[in-house]
Design a protein around this motif. Sequence first.
Motif, mmCIF file in Angstrom:
data_model
loop_
_atom_site.group_PDB
_atom_site.id
_atom_site.type_symbol
_atom_site.label_atom_id
_atom_site.label_comp_id
_atom_site.label_asym_id
_atom_site.label_seq_id
_atom_site.Cartn_x
_atom_site.Cartn_y
_atom_site.Cartn_z
ATOM 1 N N PRO A 1 62.422 16.806 -64.425
ATOM 2 C CA PRO A 1 63.873 16.637 -63.905
ATOM 3 C C PRO A 1 64.053 15.543 -63.039
ATOM 4 O O PRO A 1 65.476 15.455 -62.591
ATOM 5 N N TYR A 2 63.141 14.386 -62.991
ATOM 6 C CA TYR A 2 63.466 13.530 -62.082
ATOM 7 C C TYR A 2 64.503 12.868 -62.103
ATOM 8 O O TYR A 2 64.776 12.195 -61.242
ATOM 9 N N ALA A 3 65.124 12.611 -63.591
ATOM 10 C CA ALA A 3 66.051 11.672 -63.476
ATOM 11 C C ALA A 3 67.297 11.996 -62.859
ATOM 12 O O ALA A 3 68.455 11.147 -62.449
ATOM 13 N N ARG A 4 67.628 13.139 -62.630
ATOM 14 C CA ARG A 4 68.834 13.805 -62.082
ATOM 15 C C ARG A 4 70.058 13.396 -62.499
ATOM 16 O O ARG A 4 70.805 12.630 -61.676
ATOM 17 N N PRO A 5 70.716 13.274 -63.480
ATOM 18 C CA PRO A 5 71.948 12.766 -63.844
ATOM 19 C C PRO A 5 72.989 13.370 -62.935
ATOM 20 O O PRO A 5 73.171 14.615 -62.587
ATOM 21 N N GLY A 6 73.805 12.422 -62.436
ATOM 22 C CA GLY A 6 74.825 12.825 -61.428
ATOM 23 C C GLY A 6 74.403 13.316 -60.067
ATOM 24 O O GLY A 6 75.218 14.060 -59.428
ATOM 25 N N GLY A 7 73.266 13.105 -59.898
ATOM 26 C CA GLY A 7 72.476 13.860 -58.747
ATOM 27 C C GLY A 7 72.295 15.390 -58.677
ATOM 28 O O GLY A 7 72.035 15.980 -57.753
#
Length: 235
Positions: free
Chosen positions: A39-45
Amino acid sequence: MKNIIIASTSTLHNQGFLEYLLPTLSNHFRAGSTIVFIPYARPGGISHDDYTAKVREALKPIQVEVKGLHEFDDPKEAIQQAAGIFTGGGNTFLLVKQLYAHDLVQTITSVVLNGTPYLGCSAGSNICGLTMETTNDMPITYPPSFKTFGFVPFNINPHYLDPLAGSTHMGETRETRINEFHTLNSQPVVGLREGSWLTVYGDRILLQGTLAARIFEQNKAAYEVDPDTDLSTLK
């Protein structure tokens, strides 16, 4: 033997998260198995927990369990034992920084080359190429290297957009930016449109979905390839 799906996006208009890919994923991931989600890319935080929960719910219809990589005490061991791996979209710079921070690039590369099924969407597909340098994302953080997995012998531009006919926008198009990339880099770039994906099985790389992809090679005019085209000779 490589067994990889490299998708431009996780979500199409008027469809749920991963919905359009579920028929393909039901064959890609074994029903009843537990896959590791990165999940490291975390879209929108979004938090790691919330992002993992979203994926878990999306894959319920094909009876695949999901556990977030952040939930394991030993991420390397989790990758080595995984029945499948999914790297989600978001910010590619953040994703790659975290993969290097946890010393996971070589571990993931090794298990996927040895046959662990892999799914990448958006940022997770960008890192399947030789480098992340054709991402569309803002550099919100600085990874130690732009080198990525190299599962395919070219770079990928997910969410590839064509210029809008009649638009008064005077800035750079995606094609302009990729041509810029080719003033300093030699590897081809595949522009993947929304709803398209690459299936990599062994040495074969097949374009799938309903849309053509746009191919960019250094010192050549860009050109289109239709679905079901084998891209394994593109180097």
